[in-house]
Design a protein around this motif. Structure first.
Motif, short mmCIF file in Angstrom:
data_model
loop_
_atom_site.label_atom_id
_atom_site.label_comp_id
_atom_site.label_asym_id
_atom_site.label_seq_id
_atom_site.Cartn_x
_atom_site.Cartn_y
_atom_site.Cartn_z
N LEU A 1 0.83 -1.21 0.00
CA LEU A 1 0.00 0.00 0.00
C LEU A 1 0.86 1.26 0.00
O LEU A 1 0.50 2.26 -0.63
N THR A 2 2.00 1.20 0.67
CA THR A 2 2.91 2.35 0.65
C THR A 2 3.44 2.59 -0.75
O THR A 2 3.55 3.74 -1.21
N ARG A 3 3.78 1.52 -1.47
CA ARG A 3 4.23 1.66 -2.86
C ARG A 3 3.14 2.28 -3.71
O ARG A 3 3.40 3.20 -4.50
N LEU A 4 1.92 1.81 -3.56
CA LEU A 4 0.81 2.37 -4.34
C LEU A 4 0.57 3.83 -3.95
O LEU A 4 0.30 4.68 -4.81
N GLY A 5 0.68 4.12 -2.66
CA GLY A 5 0.45 5.47 -2.19
C GLY A 5 1.50 6.46 -2.65
O GLY A 5 1.27 7.68 -2.60
N GLY B 1 -5.19 8.08 -2.07
CA GLY B 1 -5.64 7.54 -0.80
C GLY B 1 -6.04 6.09 -0.91
O GLY B 1 -5.99 5.47 -1.97
N VAL B 2 -6.43 5.55 0.24
CA VAL B 2 -6.92 4.18 0.32
C VAL B 2 -8.14 4.16 1.23
O VAL B 2 -8.17 4.81 2.27
N LYS B 3 -9.17 3.46 0.78
CA LYS B 3 -10.26 3.10 1.68
C LYS B 3 -9.84 1.81 2.34
O LYS B 3 -9.82 0.75 1.71
N TYR B 4 -9.50 1.90 3.62
CA TYR B 4 -8.88 0.78 4.32
C TYR B 4 -9.94 0.02 5.10
O TYR B 4 -10.45 0.51 6.11
N ALA B 5 -10.28 -1.17 4.62
CA ALA B 5 -11.31 -1.99 5.24
C ALA B 5 -10.74 -3.36 5.57
O ALA B 5 -11.28 -4.39 5.16
N ALA B 6 -9.64 -3.35 6.30
CA ALA B 6 -8.96 -4.61 6.65
C ALA B 6 -8.78 -4.74 8.16
O ALA B 6 -7.93 -5.50 8.62
N GLY B 7 -9.59 -4.01 8.93
CA GLY B 7 -9.50 -4.12 10.37
C GLY B 7 -8.25 -3.46 10.93
O GLY B 7 -7.54 -2.74 10.24
N ILE B 8 -8.00 -3.71 12.20
CA ILE B 8 -6.80 -3.18 12.87
C ILE B 8 -5.83 -4.33 13.06
O ILE B 8 -6.02 -5.21 13.91
N THR B 9 -4.80 -4.35 12.25
CA THR B 9 -3.80 -5.42 12.26
C THR B 9 -2.41 -4.79 12.33
O THR B 9 -2.26 -3.57 12.32
N GLU B 10 -1.39 -5.64 12.36
CA GLU B 10 -0.02 -5.13 12.31
C GLU B 10 0.22 -4.32 11.05
O GLU B 10 0.95 -3.32 11.08
N ASP B 11 -0.38 -4.75 9.93
CA ASP B 11 -0.21 -4.00 8.69
C ASP B 11 -0.81 -2.60 8.80
O ASP B 11 -0.24 -1.63 8.29
N ALA B 12 -1.97 -2.49 9.45
CA ALA B 12 -2.58 -1.17 9.62
C ALA B 12 -1.68 -0.26 10.44
O ALA B 12 -1.48 0.92 10.10
N ILE B 13 -1.12 -0.80 11.50
CA ILE B 13 -0.23 0.00 12.35
C ILE B 13 1.03 0.40 11.59
O ILE B 13 1.47 1.55 11.65
N GLU B 14 1.59 -0.53 10.84
CA GLU B 14 2.79 -0.24 10.06
C GLU B 14 2.51 0.81 8.98
O GLU B 14 3.31 1.73 8.76
N LEU B 15 1.36 0.68 8.31
CA LEU B 15 1.00 1.64 7.27
C LEU B 15 0.87 3.04 7.86
O LEU B 15 1.40 4.01 7.30
N MET B 16 0.17 3.16 8.98
CA MET B 16 -0.08 4.47 9.56
C MET B 16 1.20 5.12 10.08
O MET B 16 1.27 6.35 10.23
N ALA B 17 2.22 4.32 10.36
CA ALA B 17 3.46 4.86 10.92
C ALA B 17 4.32 5.56 9.88
O ALA B 17 5.21 6.35 10.24
N ALA B 18 4.08 5.30 8.60
CA ALA B 18 4.96 5.88 7.57
C ALA B 18 4.18 6.11 6.28
O ALA B 18 4.46 5.50 5.25
#
Length: 285
Positions: A145-149, A156-173
């Motif tokens: 998602l970072t590459r696409l972003g 942007g992304v409509k993020y509908a994948a819950g709260i996971t490690e990936d969500a936390i990692e994405l939001m951090a950078a």
């Protein structure tokens, strides 16, 4: 262009004869924007686009465009194929296209990135990637998602994948100018707490002002207000998604006299009475 705030993926109301109730759609769209929504999404999943004719789809976009123009609001249109994106060319009122990760095929991350990169390069409007793996069968990691972003044609992304490690990692950078808009209604409050810019939330057809207030509270650091609202609205969202979307939402809007019927088109079936009864104590007065 930075996307922020509440976006509502409009339902498509039907009249007693089964036709699209365009007057009701227009009134509902105005109601949402007057309640503080930043923009609308036409032809998202909530709008049942696969059951509409081409003429009906165009009419829905036309109505949403008129109302967004009146309110200086942003319009996003569901468009996931090269032809659907090309159909948006020349429509200056459309700010972005909501483009789903290719469903069913499961091409893997590399194939998905290549496909969406090509779509973004050729699209007349920027893309908001719709990441909803429980529907598409194709998960994307935070790095994908970072590459696409980072692509110039993706905003942007409509993020509908819950709260996971990936969500936390994405939001951090997050890449610059890349907005994360929560799309899993039940988890919108924790995603906002992590730094999401807003949400595309079908539940906000009901309690629109409260969803606007939730986003504002997290953005301004009013944690106490945000937590209380988040818990209350999560219960509402759970009830609104007790049956396939948008059946319960339509039943609730019809019960409030906002749309002429609660009808949906096959393969959806109308929501049961028990689902509407469960909403009585959850919808704010």
């Amino acid at each position: 262009m930075t996307l922020t705030g509440l976006f509502i993926p409009l339902i498509t109301p039907f009249d007693a004869g089964g036709a699209v109730a365009l007057d009701s759609l227009e009134a509902l769209a105005r109601r949402m924007l007057e309640a503080g929504a930043s923009g609308l999404v036409a032809l998202g999943t909530t709008g049942e686009p696969s059951s509409l004719t081409e003429a009906e789809r165009q009419a829905v976009v036309d109505v949403a465009a008129i109302v967004c123009r009146e309110h200086d609001a942003k319009l996003i249109v569901g468009a996931g194929t090269p032809q659907a994106l090309e159909d948006l060319r020349g429509r200056g009122e459309v700010h972005a296209a909501l483009t789903v990760v290719p469903p069913f095929v499961r091409p893997g991350e590399a194939g998905t990135i290549a496909y969406l990169t090509q779509l973004a390069a050729n699209s007349p409007v920027p893309l908001v990637i719709y990441h909803v793996p429980y529907r598409t069968g194709q998960a994307l990691s935070a790095s994908a998602l970072t590459r696409l972003g980072s692509l110039p044609g993706v905003v942007g992304v409509k993020y509908a994948a819950g709260i996971t490690e990936d969500a936390i990692e994405l939001m951090a950078a997050l890449p610059p100018h890349f907005a994360v808009l929560g799309g899993d209604d039940l988890f919108i409050s924790p995603l906002l707490a992590l730094g999401a810019q807003g949400g595309i939330l079908a539940s906000a057809h009901l309690a629109t002002e409260q969803f606007v207030a939730l986003i504002d509270a997290w953005h301004t650091g009013d944690v106490a207000t945000a937590r209380a609202l988040g818990h209350r609205l999560a219960r509402l969202s759970r009830a609104l998604f007790a049956e396939p979307n948008p059946t319960v939402i339509k039943a609730a809007l019809h019960a409030q006299g906002l749309i002429p019927t609660p009808a949906v088109r096959l393969p959806l079936l109308p929501a049961g009475h028990h689902s509407l009864t469960a909403l009585d104590v959850l919808i704010p007065a």
